[in-house]
Every structure is written in structure tokens, then in C-alpha cells.
Design a protein around this motif. Structure first.
Motif, PDB file in Angstrom:
ATOM      1  N   THR A  53      -1.969   6.403   5.984  1.00  0.00           N
ATOM      2  CA  THR A  53      -2.274   6.934   4.653  1.00  0.00           C
ATOM      3  C   THR A  53      -2.453   8.445   4.693  1.00  0.00           C
ATOM      4  OG1 THR A  53      -3.337   4.856   4.003  1.00  0.00           O
ATOM      5  CG2 THR A  53      -3.904   6.824   2.727  1.00  0.00           C
ATOM      6  N   GLN A  54      -3.071   8.939   5.762  1.00  0.00           N
ATOM      7  CA  GLN A  54      -3.278  10.381   5.900  1.00  0.00           C
ATOM      8  C   GLN A  54      -1.953  11.115   6.051  1.00  0.00           C
ATOM      9  OE1 GLN A  54      -6.350  11.845   5.530  1.00  0.00           O
ATOM     10  NE2 GLN A  54      -5.094  13.698   5.399  1.00  0.00           N
ATOM     11  N   LEU A  55      -0.985  10.491   6.697  1.00  0.00           N
ATOM     12  CA  LEU A  55       0.342  11.103   6.817  1.00  0.00           C
ATOM     13  C   LEU A  55       0.969  11.311   5.437  1.00  0.00           C
ATOM     14  CD1 LEU A  55       1.867   9.150   9.860  1.00  0.00           C
ATOM     15  CD2 LEU A  55       1.116  11.539   9.819  1.00  0.00           C
ATOM     16  N   VAL A  56       0.796  10.331   4.561  1.00  0.00           N
ATOM     17  CA  VAL A  56       1.324  10.445   3.198  1.00  0.00           C
ATOM     18  C   VAL A  56       0.597  11.557   2.441  1.00  0.00           C
ATOM     19  CG1 VAL A  56       1.615   9.251   0.991  1.00  0.00           C
ATOM     20  CG2 VAL A  56       2.015   8.026   3.136  1.00  0.00           C
ATOM     21  N   ARG A  57      -0.717  11.598   2.579  1.00  0.00           N
ATOM     22  CA  ARG A  57      -1.500  12.633   1.892  1.00  0.00           C
ATOM     23  C   ARG A  57      -1.124  14.032   2.378  1.00  0.00           C
ATOM     24  NH1 ARG A  57      -7.446   9.669   2.301  1.00  0.00           N
ATOM     25  NH2 ARG A  57      -7.105   8.135   0.625  1.00  0.00           N
ATOM     26  N   ASP A  58      -0.952  14.175   3.681  1.00  0.00           N
ATOM     27  CA  ASP A  58      -0.582  15.482   4.234  1.00  0.00           C
ATOM     28  C   ASP A  58       0.790  15.922   3.733  1.00  0.00           C
ATOM     29  OD1 ASP A  58      -2.954  15.635   5.596  1.00  0.00           O
ATOM     30  OD2 ASP A  58      -2.121  15.105   7.553  1.00  0.00           O
ATOM     31  N   ALA A  99       8.462  11.511   4.440  1.00  0.00           N
ATOM     32  CA  ALA A  99       7.402  10.726   5.082  1.00  0.00           C
ATOM     33  C   ALA A  99       7.516   9.257   4.698  1.00  0.00           C
ATOM     34  CB  ALA A  99       6.036  11.278   4.682  1.00  0.00           C
ATOM     35  N   GLN A 100       7.790   9.005   3.431  1.00  0.00           N
ATOM     36  CA  GLN A 100       7.951   7.625   2.975  1.00  0.00           C
ATOM     37  C   GLN A 100       9.094   6.935   3.718  1.00  0.00           C
ATOM     38  OE1 GLN A 100       9.543   7.216  -0.941  1.00  0.00           O
ATOM     39  NE2 GLN A 100       8.805   5.126  -1.219  1.00  0.00           N
ATOM     40  N   LYS A 101      10.232   7.610   3.818  1.00  0.00           N
ATOM     41  CA  LYS A 101      11.387   7.022   4.507  1.00  0.00           C
ATOM     42  C   LYS A 101      11.071   6.740   5.972  1.00  0.00           C
ATOM     43  CE  LYS A 101      14.784   9.345   1.549  1.00  0.00           C
ATOM     44  NZ  LYS A 101      15.825  10.409   1.508  1.00  0.00           N
ATOM     45  N   LEU A 132       5.439  10.788  13.748  1.00  0.00           N
ATOM     46  CA  LEU A 132       5.143   9.361  13.882  1.00  0.00           C
ATOM     47  C   LEU A 132       4.810   8.977  15.318  1.00  0.00           C
ATOM     48  CD1 LEU A 132       7.806   7.593  11.614  1.00  0.00           C
ATOM     49  CD2 LEU A 132       5.339   7.682  11.265  1.00  0.00           C
ATOM     50  N   THR A 133       4.620   9.964  16.175  1.00  0.00           N
ATOM     51  CA  THR A 133       4.390   9.677  17.594  1.00  0.00           C
ATOM     52  C   THR A 133       3.192   8.759  17.797  1.00  0.00           C
ATOM     53  OG1 THR A 133       5.329  11.819  18.197  1.00  0.00           O
ATOM     54  CG2 THR A 133       3.984  10.693  19.853  1.00  0.00           C
ATOM     55  N   GLY A 134       2.068   9.107  17.178  1.00  0.00           N
ATOM     56  CA  GLY A 134       0.865   8.291  17.337  1.00  0.00           C
ATOM     57  C   GLY A 134       1.036   6.896  16.769  1.00  0.00           C
ATOM     58  N   LEU A 135       1.647   6.802  15.598  1.00  0.00           N
ATOM     59  CA  LEU A 135       1.844   5.504  14.959  1.00  0.00           C
ATOM     60  C   LEU A 135       2.798   4.633  15.775  1.00  0.00           C
ATOM     61  CD1 LEU A 135       1.111   3.897  12.393  1.00  0.00           C
ATOM     62  CD2 LEU A 135       3.196   4.797  11.361  1.00  0.00           C
ATOM     63  N   THR A 136       3.845   5.238  16.296  1.00  0.00           N
ATOM     64  CA  THR A 136       4.806   4.491  17.112  1.00  0.00           C
ATOM     65  C   THR A 136       4.149   3.952  18.377  1.00  0.00           C
ATOM     66  OG1 THR A 136       6.610   5.881  16.287  1.00  0.00           O
ATOM     67  CG2 THR A 136       7.024   4.630  18.299  1.00  0.00           C
ATOM     68  N   PHE A 194       0.811  -1.218   0.000  1.00  0.00           N
ATOM     69  CA  PHE A 194       0.000   0.000   0.000  1.00  0.00           C
ATOM     70  C   PHE A 194       0.849   1.275   0.000  1.00  0.00           C
ATOM     71  CE2 PHE A 194      -2.874  -3.256   1.559  1.00  0.00           C
ATOM     72  CZ  PHE A 194      -4.046  -2.974   0.873  1.00  0.00           C
ATOM     73  N   LEU A 195       1.874   1.330   0.830  1.00  0.00           N
ATOM     74  CA  LEU A 195       2.710   2.534   0.894  1.00  0.00           C
ATOM     75  C   LEU A 195       3.389   2.841  -0.443  1.00  0.00           C
ATOM     76  CD1 LEU A 195       4.040   4.875   2.385  1.00  0.00           C
ATOM     77  CD2 LEU A 195       5.758   3.271   3.266  1.00  0.00           C
ATOM     78  N   PRO A 196       4.030   1.870  -1.102  1.00  0.00           N
ATOM     79  CA  PRO A 196       4.624   2.182  -2.412  1.00  0.00           C
ATOM     80  C   PRO A 196       3.608   2.703  -3.419  1.00  0.00           C
ATOM     81  CG  PRO A 196       5.462   0.097  -1.595  1.00  0.00           C
ATOM     82  CD  PRO A 196       4.343   0.491  -0.677  1.00  0.00           C
ATOM     83  N   GLY A 197       2.416   2.115  -3.415  1.00  0.00           N
ATOM     84  CA  GLY A 197       1.385   2.577  -4.339  1.00  0.00           C
ATOM     85  C   GLY A 197       0.949   4.000  -4.051  1.00  0.00           C
ATOM     86  N   GLN A 198       0.817   4.330  -2.766  1.00  0.00           N
ATOM     87  CA  GLN A 198       0.416   5.687  -2.388  1.00  0.00           C
ATOM     88  C   GLN A 198       1.464   6.717  -2.800  1.00  0.00           C
ATOM     89  OE1 GLN A 198      -0.204   5.257   1.817  1.00  0.00           O
ATOM     90  NE2 GLN A 198      -2.084   4.055   1.575  1.00  0.00           N
TER      91      GLN A 198
END
Length: 331
Positions: free
Chosen positions: A240-245, A314-316, A222-226, A144-148
Motif C-alpha cells: 500500500t505504501q508503494l502505491v501512496r509513494d 506501480a499498479q502494473k 519491488l525488490t522487497g516485495l519479491t 484492495f489494490l484497485p480501490g487504492q
């Protein structure tokens, strides 16, 4: 012998006179020469720095183009893009099916081998949820991440059809014969149509309303995700929202002046319709000047978006976070 001695004396006299002339020169001559040399050196450094910066920008642009297309051959054609999107959909569906299959297998196993007591049932449920989360994170990282990211990068450029529309618009509005053929209401109607086209393709490119751009997204974190991953949970929607932002942040910065230029062109066209101008020469000059500004800002947008890094950062960060989680929980 006397002849050689005479020549030697003449040489010494001339040398002495030359030295005296140099010593008699005012200090301002030396100062001016020094300033000229400094200016030449400074100009050379500036020229060199500009050359290096341009080369760096060109390199970044080439790197971005390669990353957008997934190869070193340039940007995707419409056919290549359609094929890539179809392939991505297949990969995402396969990943979703794999997750569904694992959940079904877990349920069947719990039914076939029920726990002896509620405590063991809770432990088994927690273990199963962890396995599901690991697979969810793995799917996101690998599929999913590469596609986004690819979709976001592809959306940073005008598609081929929009590029052709922009070329057609420029050809008409810079053509003397085109302007000679336009009269009255016909001219303002065509200007309105061109303005609508320009606004539409720019809105599609930037991904927001040009008249009312959205606020800059909050800084990437990434605080929330971590915190979620520490408890073996993962909100793919939030990732996904992090990528969009991040993608929006890049476009807001890169496209701010382009949006203003297109809005100004639209205002000029609207004013022409409302006032029915009688001076077509003045209108032509104003429209062409505004269009030149749009074209210049479009070029600057591409240079800025090629150098932007919020999306790639963000991707990295997401790749590292999910990779670390998977490494810690590898069987």
C-alpha cells in the motif's frame, strides 16, 4: 505561312529573353527564396508537431478521465463517488472476512486432527500459512489494490465543491464592482479569506503542506516485495505504501509550480494585511496578476497529472508481481 513563322520567331525571342533575365538574377535571390521555403517548412513542422502533441495530450486526458470514473462517461459525481466508496468498503470487508474464516477453519482442523509429532505439526503450520498468504495476495490484487488506485486517481482532481469555491473566488477578484465596494480593513479581511480558501483547496488537492513539501519518495522498487513472496509472505502495508509513494511522486512533479503560485498569492495577501496599502488600484492589479498565474498553473497541473505515470506504473508492476505469484502457487 509567313504569319505563323513570324509568331514562332517572336515566341522564341521572348523565351530567350526570359531565360536571360532569370540567369541574370543574383544568387542571393535564390538563397533568400530557399531560406524562406525552409522557414515555411520548419514552421509547418512545428505547427504540425504542436497539433500532434496537443492531440496526444487530449487523448491521454480522456483516457485518464475514463479510468478515474470507471467508465467512459466522465468524472464521478459526489453521489457516484460515495456509492463507489461504500461498495469498495463492502468488498474489502468481505475479503477480510474470507481470510478470517480460512484461518478459523485451519485452526479447527489442526485441533480436530492433531499432528502425530512436532515435525508434522510444523509442516502443517507452514502449509496453512502458505494458504493464508495466497488468499491475502489474491485479496490484495483483486480488491484492495484497485480501490487504492481509484482513490488515488480521484484525489488528483478538485472535488465539485472545491471547484465551485475556486470559481466564486475568481468571479469576485476579477469583478470591477466587487473592488469598488471594498474599503480598508474590509478589503484585506476578504483577501485573507480568499487566500485561506485557495491555500486550503490546493493543499487538499496536492496532499501536502504547500509551504514545506515533502521530499520525493524513493524510486519504485519491488525488490522487497519479491523477496517476501519467494518465502510465501506478503506485507500488504508495504504494498500500500508503494502505491501512496507513487501517487505522491506524480503530485510533487505535477504540482510544484502550482504550490509556488499559491504561496505567492498568500504572501501578497499577507503583505497587504500588514502594510494596509493606500493604493488600491496597484493592489488590485497585483492580486489579479497573481490569480492569473495561479489559474495558469492549475491548468498546467491538470495537464501534467494526466500525463503522469508513476501511479499507473506501480499498479502494473504490483499486478504482474502478484499475478505471477498466484500463477505459480495455483492449486
Amino acid at each position: 505561312m509567313a504569319y505563323k513563322t513570324t509568331l514562332h520567331l517572336l515566341f522564341l525571342i521572348l523565351l530567350k529573353q526570359s531565360l536571360l533575365l532569370v540567369l541574370l538574377l543574383p544568387l542571393s535571390c535564390f538563397a533568400q527564396t530557399g531560406r524562406n521555403m525552409m522557414q515555411i517548412n520548419q514552421q509547418s513542422r512545428q505547427d504540425f508537431n504542436r497539433m500532434v502533441n496537443q492531440r496526444n495530450q487530449d487523448f491521454q486526458s480522456r483516457q485518464m478521465l475514463r479510468s478515474r470514473s470507471g467508465s467512459g462517461s466522465g468524472l464521478m459525481t459526489a453521489e457516484q463517488l460515495a456509492q463507489a466508496q461504500a461498495k469498495q468498503q463492502q468488498l474489502e470487508q468481505a475479503a477480510t472476512d474470507k481470510l478470517t474464516q480460512l484461518a478459523r477453519q485451519q485452526q479447527q482442523r489442526r485441533e480436530q486432527y492433531p499432528a502425530a509429532n512436532p515435525q508434522q505439526a510444523a509442516l502443517q503450520q507452514k502449509k496453512d500459512e502458505k494458504q493464508l498468504n495466497i488468499l491475502t495476495v489474491k485479496n490484495y490484487r483483486e480488491v484492495f489494490l484497485p480501490g487504492q488506485v481509484v482513490n488515488a486517481l480521484q484525489a488528483q482532481q478538485l472535488p465539485a465543491r472545491a471547484q465551485q469555491n475556486l470559481r466564486n473566488l475568481n468571479e469576485s477578484l476579477t469583478d470591477k464592482l466587487w473592488w469598488k465596494k471594498q474599503e480598508g480593513a474590509g478589503l484585506t479581511a476578504k483577501l485573507t479569506a480568499y487566500s485561506d480558501t485557495l491555500s486550503s483547496l490546493t493543499t487538499s488537492l496536492l496532499g501536502f503542506d504547500l509551504a514545506s513539501p515533502p521530499a520525493m519518495p524513493p524510486p519504485f522498487s519491488l525488490t522487497g516485495l519479491t523477496a517476501q513472496l519467494a518465502t510465501h509472505t506478503f506485507d500488504q502495508t508495504a504494498a500500500t505504501q508503494l502505491v501512496r509513494d507513487a501517487a505522491l511522486s506524480d503530485k510533487l512533479v505535477a504540482g510544484e509550480q502550482l504550490a509556488k503560485a499559491v504561496n505567492n498569492f498568500r504572501s501578497l495577501s499577507t503583505a497587504a494585511v500588514q502594510s494596509s496599502p493606500t493604493n488600491s488600484k496597484k493592489l488590485k492589479e497585483d492580486v489579479q496578476a497573481s490569480l492569473r498565474t495561479v489559474n495558469k498553473e492549475m491548468e498546467r497541473y491538470y495537464a501534467r497529472i494526466s500525463a503522469a505515470h508513476a501511479l499507473t506504473d506501480a499498479q502494473k508492476a504490483l499486478l504482474k508481481s502478484t499475478s505471477d505469484y498466484l500463477a505459480k502457487n495455483r492449486k
